[in-house]
Design a protein around this motif. Structure first.
Motif, short mmCIF file in Angstrom:
data_model
loop_
_atom_site.label_atom_id
_atom_site.label_comp_id
_atom_site.label_asym_id
_atom_site.label_seq_id
_atom_site.Cartn_x
_atom_site.Cartn_y
_atom_site.Cartn_z
N GLY A 1 0.77 -1.24 -0.10
CA GLY A 1 -0.08 -0.06 0.17
C GLY A 1 0.69 1.22 0.01
N ASN A 2 2.10 1.28 0.54
CA ASN A 2 2.97 2.25 0.92
C ASN A 2 4.28 2.05 -0.02
OD1 ASN A 2 4.52 4.60 1.65
ND2 ASN A 2 4.62 4.29 3.49
N GLY A 3 4.42 2.51 -1.25
CA GLY A 3 5.49 2.54 -2.11
C GLY A 3 6.86 3.38 -1.91
N ASP A 4 6.56 3.95 -0.64
CA ASP A 4 7.72 5.13 -0.59
C ASP A 4 9.02 4.51 0.22
OD1 ASP A 4 5.99 7.08 -1.47
OD2 ASP A 4 5.22 7.62 0.39
N TRP A 5 8.75 3.19 0.42
CA TRP A 5 10.05 2.84 1.08
C TRP A 5 10.88 2.24 0.11
CZ3 TRP A 5 8.16 -1.35 5.59
CH2 TRP A 5 7.29 -0.74 6.41
N SER A 6 12.30 2.29 0.56
CA SER A 6 13.29 2.09 -0.62
C SER A 6 14.46 1.42 0.06
CB SER A 6 13.21 3.21 -1.52
OG SER A 6 13.99 4.54 -0.90
N SER A 7 15.59 1.23 -0.90
CA SER A 7 16.72 0.88 -0.29
C SER A 7 18.06 1.63 -0.90
CB SER A 7 17.19 -0.61 -0.73
OG SER A 7 18.49 -1.22 -0.54
N SER A 8 18.82 1.93 -0.03
CA SER A 8 20.05 2.72 -0.36
C SER A 8 21.15 2.13 -1.42
CB SER A 8 20.82 3.40 0.73
OG SER A 8 21.37 2.23 1.55
N THR B 1 11.13 4.39 6.15
CA THR B 1 10.55 3.75 7.25
C THR B 1 10.57 4.45 8.54
OG1 THR B 1 12.15 2.17 8.03
CG2 THR B 1 11.24 1.37 5.97
N ALA B 2 9.63 3.93 9.36
CA ALA B 2 9.76 4.64 10.82
C ALA B 2 10.96 4.22 11.60
CB ALA B 2 8.59 4.35 11.71
N ILE B 3 11.86 3.32 10.99
CA ILE B 3 13.07 2.69 11.84
C ILE B 3 14.19 3.13 11.01
CG2 ILE B 3 11.84 1.07 13.14
CD1 ILE B 3 12.96 -0.84 11.23
N SER B 4 14.12 4.00 9.77
CA SER B 4 15.23 4.12 9.13
C SER B 4 16.39 5.11 9.80
CB SER B 4 14.85 4.73 7.70
OG SER B 4 14.04 4.03 6.85
N PHE C 1 11.96 -10.49 -1.44
CA PHE C 1 10.70 -9.69 -1.65
C PHE C 1 10.79 -8.45 -1.32
CE2 PHE C 1 6.61 -12.10 -2.66
CZ PHE C 1 7.50 -13.04 -3.62
N SER C 2 12.19 -7.91 -0.62
CA SER C 2 12.17 -6.44 -0.52
C SER C 2 11.90 -5.55 -1.51
CB SER C 2 13.75 -6.31 0.03
OG SER C 2 14.06 -7.13 1.18
N GLY C 3 12.09 -5.74 -2.65
CA GLY C 3 11.78 -4.81 -3.82
C GLY C 3 10.31 -4.43 -3.75
N VAL C 4 9.57 -5.43 -3.20
CA VAL C 4 7.94 -5.17 -3.51
C VAL C 4 7.64 -3.64 -2.41
CG1 VAL C 4 5.73 -6.01 -2.41
CG2 VAL C 4 7.44 -7.64 -3.41
N PHE C 5 8.58 -3.44 -1.42
CA PHE C 5 8.33 -2.36 -0.71
C PHE C 5 8.40 -1.05 -1.63
CE2 PHE C 5 9.57 -5.12 2.99
CZ PHE C 5 8.16 -5.08 3.47
N SER C 6 9.24 -0.99 -2.47
CA SER C 6 9.50 0.16 -3.45
C SER C 6 8.39 0.45 -4.61
CB SER C 6 10.77 -0.11 -4.09
OG SER C 6 11.88 -0.21 -3.45
N GLY C 7 7.32 -0.71 -4.51
CA GLY C 7 6.24 -0.48 -5.31
C GLY C 7 6.34 -1.33 -6.80
N SER C 8 7.53 -2.19 -6.84
CA SER C 8 7.44 -3.20 -8.09
C SER C 8 6.48 -4.41 -7.73
CB SER C 8 8.98 -3.67 -7.94
OG SER C 8 9.39 -3.99 -6.90
N ALA C 9 5.21 -4.47 -7.62
CA ALA C 9 4.44 -5.46 -7.31
C ALA C 9 4.24 -6.43 -8.21
CB ALA C 9 2.83 -4.84 -7.07
N THR C 10 4.51 -6.31 -9.47
CA THR C 10 4.42 -7.36 -10.49
C THR C 10 5.83 -7.59 -11.27
OG1 THR C 10 3.51 -5.76 -12.10
CG2 THR C 10 2.00 -6.78 -10.69
N ASP D 1 4.10 2.16 9.50
CA ASP D 1 2.53 2.05 8.50
C ASP D 1 2.95 1.61 7.25
OD1 ASP D 1 0.08 2.68 7.58
OD2 ASP D 1 0.57 4.76 7.02
N GLN D 2 2.29 0.30 7.08
CA GLN D 2 2.56 -0.57 5.69
C GLN D 2 1.79 -1.57 5.68
OE1 GLN D 2 3.18 -0.57 2.61
NE2 GLN D 2 5.40 0.02 2.87
N LEU D 3 1.34 -1.74 4.32
CA LEU D 3 0.07 -2.63 4.38
C LEU D 3 0.52 -3.60 2.85
CD1 LEU D 3 -2.74 -4.17 4.36
CD2 LEU D 3 -3.30 -2.53 2.55
N ILE D 4 0.70 -4.88 3.35
CA ILE D 4 1.18 -5.72 2.42
C ILE D 4 0.35 -6.90 1.83
CG2 ILE D 4 2.90 -7.84 1.69
CD1 ILE D 4 4.95 -6.37 4.13
#
Length: 231
Positions: A80-87, A105-108, A129-138, A176-179
Motif C-alpha cells: 500500500g505504501n510504495g515510498d519505502w526504498s533501499s540505499s 520507514t519509521a526505523i530508518s 521480496f524486499s523490492g516489493v516495498f518500493s512499489g514493484s508489485a508485479t 505504517d505499511q500494508l502488504i
C-alpha cells in the motif's frame, strides 16, 4: 541492561478476508488456510560490535494456499505504501543477497532496515521480496507459481537489519505499511487477495550485548570425570 518490557513490539497483522461473490473473487481458484495471524518482532538490542548488514531479529510465518483444478496460477505481491526504498545495502539471508529497505520507514533514522524473503514450496526456493516495498508489485522476482490442483506452502520472513546509519535508541515511531499477496493469472493480472500483511505498532531499541562471527573448538584432551569439576 534494563530491558523496556512495556514497549509495544512491532506487529505484523495478517488478515485473510473474503470478498463479496462478485468481481475478482468469483474468478479466484486458490484460497488460504488462515483468516488472521499476528507476528511479533521483539524489542531490538543492537550489539556494540554489530556492522551494517548484521541480522538483529527475524519473524517468520507460513501460510498454505490450495488451488483447485489445473491452470497457470501465480503468486504476486504488492504494498500500500510504495515510498519505502533501499540505499543499496544488502544482507545475506536464506542463501540470498537481498536489498535492505533502509529509507522511508519509521526505523530508518534509527539505523535499522527491513529485509523480506518468501519461500514457495511449489518451486522449493527462497526469493528476495524486499523490492516489493518500493512499489514493484508485479516485477518478475515477486511473481511465483502456485501448485495447480494442490497446496503450496508460502513462508514469509521479515528481518530487522543494522544499516549504515548510526543507531538511535529509544522507542521508534509507528510503522505504517500494508502488504498483500494475490493470486494472479499468467499475465500477472490479479484475481484477488490471498492474504494481507499490515505493520502496526512500534518497538524499543537499546544498546549493548555482544555478537560473534565464528566459533572455535578447543581441544581439552581427556579428563577423568572424577577430576573434572567446573570451568
Amino acid at each position: 541492561l534494563n530491558a523496556r518490557n512495556k514497549a509495544m513490539p512491532i506487529k505484523l497483522i495478517v488478515l485473510f478476508f473474503l470478498i463479496a461473490p462478485w468481481a475478482a473473487r468469483a474468478e479466484m481458484n486458490c484460497s488460504s488456510d488462515e483468516t488472521a495471524y499476528n507476528i511479533n518482532i521483539p524489542n531490538i538490542m543492537v550489539p556494540a560490535n554489530s556492522l551494517p548488514g548484521h541480522i538483529l531479529a527475524m519473524a517468520p510465518h507460513s501460510v498454505h494456499v490450495t488451488c483447485a483444478g489445473t491452470g497457470n496460477f501465480q503468486q504476486v505481491a504488492g504494498v500500500g505504501n510504495g515510498d519505502w526504498s533501499s540505499s543499496g545495502l544488502t544482507a545475506n539471508v536464506d542463501g540470498l543477497s537481498c536489498a535492505v529497505i533502509d529509507q522511508g520507514t519509521a526505523i530508518s533514522a534509527m539505523g535499522l532496515g527491513i529485509v523480506w524473503t518468501n519461500y514457495n514450496s511449489a518451486s522449493g526456493t527462497w526469493a528476495c521480496f524486499s523490492g516489493v516495498f518500493s512499489g514493484s508489485a508485479t516485477v518478475s522476482p515477486q511473481r511465483r507459481g502456485l501448485q495447480s490442483n494442490g497446496t503450496t506452502t508460502l513462508t514469509d520472513k521479515f528481518y530487522i537489519v543494522r544499516t549504515n546509519t548510526e543507531p538511535g535508541y529509544g522507542e521508534t515511531a509507528l510503522i505504517d505499511q500494508l502488504i498483500y499477496i494475490d493470486e494472479a493469472d499468467s499475465d500477472r493480472v490479479s484475481r484477488g487477495h490471498l492474504y494481507q500483511i499490515g505493520f502496526s505498532g512500534s518497538m524499543y531499541i537499546e544498546a549493548g550485548g555482544c555478537s560473534v562471527d565464528s566459533v572455535i573448538n578447543v581441544n581439552m584432551g581427556t579428563v577423568s570425570s572424577d577430576n573434572f569439576r567446573k570451568i
